[in-house]
Motif scaffolding. Structure first.
Motif, PDB file in Angstrom:
ATOM      1  N   LEU A  31      -8.436   2.772  22.611  1.00 10.47           N
ATOM      2  CA  LEU A  31      -7.882   1.424  22.488  1.00 10.47           C
ATOM      3  C   LEU A  31      -7.640   1.055  21.029  1.00 10.47           C
ATOM      4  N   ARG A  32      -8.494   1.538  20.152  1.00  4.52           N
ATOM      5  CA  ARG A  32      -8.250   1.265  18.727  1.00  4.52           C
ATOM      6  C   ARG A  32      -6.929   1.889  18.276  1.00  4.52           C
ATOM      7  N   LEU A  33      -6.606   3.042  18.861  1.00  3.76           N
ATOM      8  CA  LEU A  33      -5.335   3.679  18.510  1.00  3.76           C
ATOM      9  C   LEU A  33      -4.141   2.920  19.068  1.00  3.76           C
ATOM     10  N   LEU A  34      -4.356   2.271  20.201  1.00  5.25           N
ATOM     11  CA  LEU A  34      -3.244   1.570  20.856  1.00  5.25           C
ATOM     12  C   LEU A  34      -3.058   0.157  20.318  1.00  5.25           C
ATOM     13  N   ARG A  35      -3.975  -0.286  19.487  1.00  5.24           N
ATOM     14  CA  ARG A  35      -3.905  -1.665  18.977  1.00  5.24           C
ATOM     15  C   ARG A  35      -3.543  -1.668  17.498  1.00  5.24           C
ATOM     16  N   GLY A  36      -3.266  -2.868  17.009  1.00  8.93           N
ATOM     17  CA  GLY A  36      -3.017  -3.034  15.586  1.00  8.93           C
ATOM     18  C   GLY A  36      -1.661  -2.538  15.120  1.00  8.93           C
ATOM     19  N   GLU A  37      -0.708  -2.440  16.040  1.00  7.42           N
ATOM     20  CA  GLU A  37       0.645  -2.017  15.637  1.00  7.42           C
ATOM     21  C   GLU A  37       1.304  -3.099  14.793  1.00  7.42           C
ATOM     22  N   PRO A  38       2.358  -2.733  14.067  1.00  7.05           N
ATOM     23  CA  PRO A  38       3.120  -3.769  13.358  1.00  7.05           C
ATOM     24  C   PRO A  38       3.631  -4.823  14.336  1.00  7.05           C
ATOM     25  N   ILE A  39       3.818  -6.038  13.839  1.00  8.44           N
ATOM     26  CA  ILE A  39       4.244  -7.139  14.706  1.00  8.44           C
ATOM     27  C   ILE A  39       5.633  -6.868  15.286  1.00  8.44           C
ATOM     28  N   HIS A 504      -1.386 -22.959  15.127  1.00 10.22           N
ATOM     29  CA  HIS A 504      -1.481 -21.577  14.645  1.00 10.22           C
ATOM     30  C   HIS A 504      -0.607 -20.616  15.454  1.00 10.22           C
ATOM     31  N   HIS A 505      -0.214 -19.558  14.789  1.00 12.92           N
ATOM     32  CA  HIS A 505       0.674 -18.546  15.376  1.00 12.92           C
ATOM     33  C   HIS A 505      -0.054 -17.216  15.566  1.00 12.92           C
ATOM     34  N   MET A 506      -1.373 -17.280  15.673  1.00 15.64           N
ATOM     35  CA  MET A 506      -2.132 -16.025  15.641  1.00 15.64           C
ATOM     36  C   MET A 506      -1.843 -15.088  16.800  1.00 15.64           C
ATOM     37  N   GLN A 507      -1.585 -15.629  17.986  1.00 14.78           N
ATOM     38  CA  GLN A 507      -1.434 -14.733  19.140  1.00 14.78           C
ATOM     39  C   GLN A 507      -0.241 -13.794  18.968  1.00 14.78           C
ATOM     40  N   VAL A 508       0.746 -14.238  18.234  1.00 17.68           N
ATOM     41  CA  VAL A 508       1.915 -13.387  18.016  1.00 17.68           C
ATOM     42  C   VAL A 508       1.826 -12.655  16.681  1.00 17.68           C
ATOM     43  N   GLU A 509       1.363 -13.339  15.644  1.00 18.80           N
ATOM     44  CA  GLU A 509       1.560 -12.821  14.286  1.00 18.80           C
ATOM     45  C   GLU A 509       0.354 -12.169  13.641  1.00 18.80           C
ATOM     46  N   TRP A 510      -0.807 -12.297  14.242  1.00 20.16           N
ATOM     47  CA  TRP A 510      -2.023 -11.795  13.590  1.00 20.16           C
ATOM     48  C   TRP A 510      -2.183 -10.308  13.935  1.00 20.16           C
ATOM     49  N   ARG A 511      -1.774  -9.475  12.992  1.00 21.38           N
ATOM     50  CA  ARG A 511      -1.718  -8.051  13.294  1.00 21.38           C
ATOM     51  C   ARG A 511      -3.087  -7.475  13.658  1.00 21.38           C
ATOM     52  N   GLU A 512      -4.123  -7.898  12.936  1.00 19.82           N
ATOM     53  CA  GLU A 512      -5.451  -7.347  13.202  1.00 19.82           C
ATOM     54  C   GLU A 512      -6.160  -8.002  14.387  1.00 19.82           C
ATOM     55  N   GLY A 513      -5.519  -9.022  14.939  1.00 14.58           N
ATOM     56  CA  GLY A 513      -6.200  -9.826  15.951  1.00 14.58           C
ATOM     57  C   GLY A 513      -6.739  -9.016  17.123  1.00 14.58           C
ATOM     58  N   GLU A 514      -5.980  -8.007  17.553  1.00 16.32           N
ATOM     59  CA  GLU A 514      -6.439  -7.235  18.706  1.00 16.32           C
ATOM     60  C   GLU A 514      -7.702  -6.450  18.381  1.00 16.32           C
ATOM     61  N   VAL A 516      -9.934  -7.463  16.124  1.00 12.98           N
ATOM     62  CA  VAL A 516     -11.006  -8.445  15.931  1.00 12.98           C
ATOM     63  C   VAL A 516     -11.529  -8.948  17.267  1.00 12.98           C
ATOM     64  N   THR A 517     -10.625  -9.183  18.199  1.00 10.00           N
ATOM     65  CA  THR A 517     -11.052  -9.754  19.472  1.00 10.00           C
ATOM     66  C   THR A 517     -11.462  -8.684  20.485  1.00 10.00           C
ATOM     67  N   GLY A 518     -11.104  -7.454  20.225  1.00 14.06           N
ATOM     68  CA  GLY A 518     -11.434  -6.399  21.179  1.00 14.06           C
ATOM     69  C   GLY A 518     -10.630  -6.500  22.463  1.00 14.06           C
ATOM     70  N   THR A 519      -9.488  -7.168  22.405  1.00 14.65           N
ATOM     71  CA  THR A 519      -8.623  -7.292  23.578  1.00 14.65           C
ATOM     72  C   THR A 519      -7.175  -7.120  23.120  1.00 14.65           C
ATOM     73  N   PHE A 520      -6.280  -6.926  24.095  1.00 15.65           N
ATOM     74  CA  PHE A 520      -4.858  -7.004  23.760  1.00 15.65           C
ATOM     75  C   PHE A 520      -4.476  -8.474  23.621  1.00 15.65           C
ATOM     76  N   SER A 521      -3.548  -8.730  22.736  1.00 15.68           N
ATOM     77  CA  SER A 521      -3.102 -10.101  22.511  1.00 15.68           C
ATOM     78  C   SER A 521      -2.522 -10.691  23.797  1.00 15.68           C
ATOM     79  N   ILE A 522      -2.823 -11.942  24.024  1.00 17.65           N
ATOM     80  CA  ILE A 522      -2.315 -12.667  25.191  1.00 17.65           C
ATOM     81  C   ILE A 522      -1.459 -13.816  24.686  1.00 17.65           C
ATOM     82  N   VAL A 523      -0.178 -13.803  25.041  1.00 14.62           N
ATOM     83  CA  VAL A 523       0.758 -14.799  24.509  1.00 14.62           C
ATOM     84  C   VAL A 523       1.100 -15.781  25.629  1.00 14.62           C
ATOM     85  N   GLN A 524       0.619 -16.998  25.467  1.00 13.75           N
ATOM     86  CA  GLN A 524       0.776 -17.999  26.515  1.00 13.75           C
ATOM     87  C   GLN A 524       1.913 -18.959  26.161  1.00 13.75           C
ATOM     88  N   SER A 525       2.078 -19.914  27.043  1.00 13.97           N
ATOM     89  CA  SER A 525       3.198 -20.849  26.926  1.00 13.97           C
ATOM     90  C   SER A 525       3.260 -21.533  25.555  1.00 13.97           C
TER      91      SER A 525
END
Ligand SMILES: [Fe+2]
Length: 856
Positions: A31-39, A504-514, A516-525
């Protein structure tokens, strides 16, 4: 290394079974390999409507760049969407399809989706001129609606903003303002600039324009560093960056416009002297640019001369960093365009053209030519840095003012590292950094005004706005009139943190967020709406469109996350405390950090007990001083949160509703302040972490930030110290071996998200008792980086003794005391089992004892 092994289908199977963990070591590595891609290019899961299906989508860039949503495949829940996302990222990394069974053969969505910036809509939005209002005072509501007709406003007392856990709980308050209003659309004009009045002074025949510039997005399209240009009519003159990023001079008379460009694009983030000259008699026009740092093989020095036959015929005022869009809009804020991104220093206007010798000298090494009485204006941005005033140091006093708060106290061209505090050497901080997405105040008209009735109880309220099946909530606090209280307990809402998180725009723009949170980013309404509408401004967690960190955040705009129905963070999460206090029928006043900043310790010392929200991360110095005094004077202080008292924040000396912070030196942060830009422009205070200034959070509440992770929360266990008679009242009704808080709405436990620990070296008093500790965190929890002296891998909860959550109690002078739960998740456990549980019990034991005047 760094490659995904396409044969490890066992790991894919594990993920599909348990998308939210816990995960095996090998799956964590995958999962670490699958996360943290460029935005740009990142595949995410999105849910455009609150209760709608999930889709896969591709991000094409930061805010304002469309998102490609693949709508031909819907996923009914987040687990299925996560599995589709996992397959997409696996296939991108391996180049091979991932098919575990027949279900997967239905295939991923088609290759092309819908590119959109309008995936989510908010047709009606509002904000108020105040957040905290006293009985007897008035509060003004400003509403914009895209819909025709009328909207209905209703005043609500807000008990719970949590849609899914506790459920939304509101009560209607009868007031004459509860009625229909005409819906009107009101634009938001983001982008900062300097407005200079006195149009006539800048109506010149021959002239020269000079400035130092440090462009951050020279190639984003035409930009307007300096001039009195009106875009729509094509009148005036403009020192411009053309659409290639080269310096140009534009002149227009309303019929024709002409331009002369150096044709050499400026380098990003390099200082240049830029100048233009125009001779009205001959039409002789010249532009020249000189980088202050010259490279041997990439010299961007350049000039160009032309004879122009157009004579500028200006009709608008002089602006720095933007042009006027249309003259008819002269009095409205929507009139700015051509926003320049980057720094400007020492702009000047001279009422004559430059001689050939002067041009040559400028391109050689001379800063400003001899002006011989022809100086029209020369603005020194190092003057009056905390204010919105831009001082003209020519003899004419043609001062301007900033609009939408561009960042001040920025390093200028002369900065050389000899001084880091702008108040000591302002001449090194003579630059202003302008951004096309700065926003201070939407400036909307008032739709209705509420005078708060004298008998309206203190609490959290909302103006509920409803129209055609759409709604918005505009929250505010009713606090007791200054100098009075209506209860012995005050709930201190951490409003500085509310503004810090803002839009804040973290769910879309925070590259390291996945990671840090140990999850895939979730982009809501709401994430999608803000992404498509950068005009609503940023938070202190974001970077501007040019990549520079956001230092200012204001509440004078719709802050879409500080609302009912939003993610349980800050205001929505803090309503868990309000809901619980109401349930337990404990009388309380609500006060805010904005009030505390304004009034200091006097606001607190009137109360027997003060309790915080779940995440009071951004206090000012005045707030910390007030906490210290309150505790010394016998106050009882309950810290019901995690990662509190972490960053220094300051309030503007004169403008309401805006805070500043600089992400200096260290700490958990989404961007870094540039070296030399650590001091706040509002106050001259050093920005950054309080612990780097000798005031670690442990000195405020006995505990301070030690770890974070956002996959699961956990429980506390009592320590031997919990059996000390001094703290018997805390555990009344709690068993010796009970797991405390192995339940809850925030990650399923009371200890989680961000957690604190006691540490005498950082200020925990020697007599403090750590009465319970939580240690059973997942490997997604990491020890905070500011405590590491070297990078290493022994920082996760599996092995690091500092990843824990300490519940702390200690007495203070004059019968006071402090109790800290040290976890953001705590309040999310209060309502469990109909409010009958050990988290609720402990909280109630402490609150009732702290309200008892008997000394502790
Ligand atoms: Fe935070």
């Amino acid at each position: 290394m760094h490659s995904v092994d396409a044969t490890r289908l066992d790991l894919a199977r594990e993920f599909r079974q348990r998308p939210f963990g816990p995960h095996s070591q090998d799956l964590q590595k995958l999962l670490r390999l699958l996360r943290g891609e460029p935005i740009a290019g990142r595949i995410v899961v999105v849910r455009p409507e609150r209760d709608g299906p999930w889709y896969l989508a591709k991000i094409t860039g930061p805010k304002g760049h469309p998102i490609e949503i693949f709508k031909d495949r819907e996923y009914p829940d987040i687990a299925e969407a996560y599995w589709a996302l996992f397959r997409k990222r696996w296939e991108a990394r391996t180049g091979k399809p991932l098919l575990l069974d027949g279900r997967d053969r239905e295939g991923p969505p088609s290759a092309e989706g819908d590119l959109t910036l309008a995936a989510a809509s908010r047709p009606i939005l509002g904000y108020a001129d105040k957040f905290s209002v006293e009985n007897g005072q008035s509060i003004e509501f400003k509403v914009s609606s895209d819909l025709p007709g009328y909207y209905r406003a209703t005043l609500l007392r807000l008990r719970s903003a949590d849609r899914e856990g506790v459920g939304i709980k509101t009560a209607v308050v009868e007031t004459p303002t509860n009625r229909e209003y005409v819906a009107r659309r009101k634009p938001v004009a983001a982008g900062s600039y300097v407005e200079v009045g006195d149009e006539q002074a800048f109506v010149l025949t021959s002239f020269s324009l000079l400035a130092y510039v440090w462009p951050t997005t020279p190639t984003k399209g035409r930009q307007a560093p300096l001039g009195n240009w009106t875009e729509k009519s094509g009148r005036g003159y403009l020192l411009s960056l053309d659409d290639t990023g080269a310096l140009s001079l534009v002149v227009g008379d309303g019929k024709r416009r002409q331009e002369v460009s150096t044709k050499i694009p400026l380098l990003e983030r390099h200082w240049y002297l830029v100048a233009a000259s125009f001779d009205a008699v001959t039409g002789d026009s010249w532009v020249g640019q000189r980088p202050l740092l010259r490279y041997p093989m990439w010299d961007t020095t350049g000039e160009r001369t032309a004879i122009l036959d157009v004579r500028p015929a200006p009709e608008g005022s002089f602006r720095i960093a933007a042009w006027k869009e249309a003259y008819a809009d002269r009095d409205t804020r929507s009139a700015a365009g051509g926003h320049y991104n980057g720094k400007i220093e020492d702009p000047a206007v001279i009422a004559r053209s430059l001689t050939g010798a002067q041009r040559a000298a400028l391109l050689a090494d001379v800063a400003v030519p001899e002006t011989a009485g022809s100086l029209v204006a020369f603005w020194d941005f190092s003057r009056e840095i905390p204010s919105t005033t831009v001082v003209d140091v020519s003899s004419h006093g043609r001062h301007g003012h900033t609009v939408n708060l561009p960042t001040r106290a920025m390093k200028g061209r002369q900065w050389n590292g000899s001084e880091y505090n702008w108040t000591h050497k302002p001449e090194h901080y003579g630059a202003i950094h302008f951004h096309d997405d700065d926003l201070y105040d939407c400036g909307w008209d008032t739709d209705f005004e509420l005078t708060v009735p004298e008998d309206l109880a203190s609490g959290l309220y909302c103006a509920h706005l409803a129209q055609g099946g759409h709604e918005d909530y505009v929250p505010f606090v009713v606090r007791p009139p200054k100098g009075t209280t209506r209860a012995d307990l005050a709930l201190l809402l951490p409003t500085a943190s509310y503004w810090a998180y803002g839009n804040h725009h973290m769910q879309v723009e925070w590259r390291e967020g996945e990671h840090v949170t140990g999850t895939f980013s979730i982009v809501q309404s709401t994430d999608l709406f803000l992404h498509g509408h950068p005009e609503y401004g940023c938070s202190l967690y974001d970077v501007h469109s040019d990549g520079s960190g956001v230092c200012y955040s204001s509440r004078l705009r719709p802050l879409l996350r500080m609302r009912p129905n939003e993610a349980l963070w800050q205001l929505p999460a803090d309503t868990h405390i309000i809901d619980w206090l109401e349930e337990k029928r404990i009388a309380f006043d609500v006060i805010t950090e904005d009030d505390l900043e304004a009034e200091g310790e006097a606001l607190l010392t009137r109360y027997r007990c003060v309790m915080t929200g779940t995440h009071p991360e951004y206090p000012s110095k005045r707030m910390l001083d007030a906490f210290a005094t309150f505790q010394k004077e016998g106050g009882r202080f309950i810290y019901l949160g995690g990662n509190g008292f972490y960053w220094r924040t300051s309030y503007h000396p004169s403008l309401p509703g805006v805070v500043e912070m600089r992400r200096a030196e260290d700490g958990i942060r989404t961007w870094h302040a540039e070296g030399g830009e650590y001091y706040h422009s509002f106050t001259g205070e050093l920005g950054g972490m309080w612990r780097r200034m000798g005031r670690a959070p442990q000195s405020v509440a006995g505990t301070g930030m030690t770890a974070q992770g956002f996959d699961r929360s956990t429980y506390y266990e009592r320590t031997p110290a919990s059996f000390d008679p001094r703290v018997a009242f805390i555990f009344d009704g709690v068993g010796e071996r009970d797991r405390i808080g192995d339940f809850g709405l925030i990650g399923g436990g009371a200890a989680g998200w961000e957690v604190d620990r006691a540490d005498p070296a950082l200020g925990t008093p020697p007599h403090a008792l750590v009465v319970a500790t939580a240690t059973d965190f997942t490997s997604a929890y990491h020890w905070v980086k500011e405590e590491l002296t070297h990078t290493h891998s022994a920082i996760t909860a599996e092995t690091c003794p500092f990843v824990r959550c300490d519940m702390v109690f200690f007495e203070t002078l004059k019968g006071g005391a402090v109790f800290s739960t040290s976890s953001i998740a705590w309040a999310g456990s209060l309502s469990h089992n109909n409010y009958t549980n050990n988290v609720s019990r402990i909280t109630e034991n402490v609150v009732r004892r702290f309200l008892d005047p008997a000394p502790l």
